[in-house]
Design a protein around this motif. Structure first.
Motif, PDB file in Angstrom:
ATOM      1  N   VAL A 102      14.418  13.895   4.244  1.00 37.59           N
ATOM      2  CA  VAL A 102      14.694  12.796   3.603  1.00 37.59           C
ATOM      3  C   VAL A 102      13.583  12.275   2.669  1.00 37.59           C
ATOM      4  CG1 VAL A 102      15.387  10.316   3.729  1.00 37.59           C
ATOM      5  CG2 VAL A 102      16.258  12.477   5.240  1.00 37.59           C
ATOM      6  N   LEU A 103      14.277  12.368   0.799  1.00 34.22           N
ATOM      7  CA  LEU A 103      13.336  11.206   0.486  1.00 34.22           C
ATOM      8  C   LEU A 103      13.291  10.159   0.131  1.00 34.22           C
ATOM      9  CD1 LEU A 103      10.338  12.360  -1.984  1.00 34.22           C
ATOM     10  CD2 LEU A 103      12.907  13.016  -3.141  1.00 34.22           C
ATOM     11  N   GLN A 104      12.848   9.764  -0.611  1.00 30.77           N
ATOM     12  CA  GLN A 104      12.483   7.861  -0.590  1.00 30.77           C
ATOM     13  C   GLN A 104      11.552   7.787  -1.868  1.00 30.77           C
ATOM     14  OE1 GLN A 104      12.962   4.932   2.677  1.00 30.77           O
ATOM     15  NE2 GLN A 104      11.574   6.091   4.082  1.00 30.77           N
ATOM     16  N   LEU A 105      12.165   7.333  -2.328  1.00 30.50           N
ATOM     17  CA  LEU A 105      11.637   6.936  -3.798  1.00 30.50           C
ATOM     18  C   LEU A 105      11.243   5.181  -3.945  1.00 30.50           C
ATOM     19  CD1 LEU A 105      12.357   9.902  -4.535  1.00 30.50           C
ATOM     20  CD2 LEU A 105      12.612   8.319  -6.820  1.00 30.50           C
ATOM     21  N   ILE A 106       9.869   4.490  -3.661  1.00 35.54           N
ATOM     22  CA  ILE A 106       9.653   3.275  -4.201  1.00 35.54           C
ATOM     23  C   ILE A 106       8.140   2.636  -4.972  1.00 35.54           C
ATOM     24  CG2 ILE A 106      10.200   3.170  -1.339  1.00 35.54           C
ATOM     25  CD1 ILE A 106       7.292   3.198  -0.424  1.00 35.54           C
ATOM     26  N   PRO A 107       8.158   1.591  -5.349  1.00 32.43           N
ATOM     27  CA  PRO A 107       8.051   1.014  -6.169  1.00 32.43           C
ATOM     28  C   PRO A 107       5.504   1.812  -5.836  1.00 32.43           C
ATOM     29  CG  PRO A 107       9.243  -0.703  -5.523  1.00 32.43           C
ATOM     30  CD  PRO A 107       8.943   0.477  -4.832  1.00 32.43           C
ATOM     31  N   ALA A 108       5.646   1.693  -4.876  1.00 37.50           N
ATOM     32  CA  ALA A 108       3.778   1.967  -4.234  1.00 37.50           C
ATOM     33  C   ALA A 108       3.903   2.035  -3.031  1.00 37.50           C
ATOM     34  CB  ALA A 108       3.531   0.968  -5.530  1.00 37.50           C
ATOM     35  N   TYR A 109       2.588   2.585  -2.512  1.00 37.31           N
ATOM     36  CA  TYR A 109       1.644   2.537  -1.666  1.00 37.31           C
ATOM     37  C   TYR A 109       1.186   0.834  -1.119  1.00 37.31           C
ATOM     38  CZ  TYR A 109       3.718   6.987  -1.182  1.00 37.31           C
ATOM     39  OH  TYR A 109       4.326   8.708  -1.091  1.00 37.31           O
TER      40      TYR A 109
END
Length: 82
Positions: free
Chosen positions: A3-10
């Motif tokens: 599963v790949l998730q894209l989020i703005p930043a860590y």
């Protein structure tokens, strides 16, 4: 399952907390959790949870975003999410 998730930043925030919790649950269930986000102070938190935390500024604006999206197809081929 991968599963790949894209989020703005860590960094601390709602999307990041949710992605971390989902990633932990996936890893605990024997799956592969992958995240793409701009670098930040929480990246080590993702990595220590066994989540493949890569740096890609998907939340950037302007030309920086175009550079990130240009690299996305190659990363998708490499990560091969389901």
């Amino acid at each position: 399952m991968r599963v790949l998730q894209l989020i703005p930043a860590y960094k601390p925030g709602g999307a990041e907390r949710s992605a971390h919790e989902i990633g932990q649950a996936l890893v605990a269930a024997g799956h592969t959790a992958q995240i793409l986000a701009d670098d930040g102070p929480w990246r080590s938190r993702f990595l220590s949870a066994g989540i493949d935390a890569r740096v890609l500024p998907v939340g950037a604006k302007g030309l920086r975003l175009l550079g990130a999206w240009a690299r996305l197809p190659a990363l998708l081929d490499e990560l091969a999410p389901d």
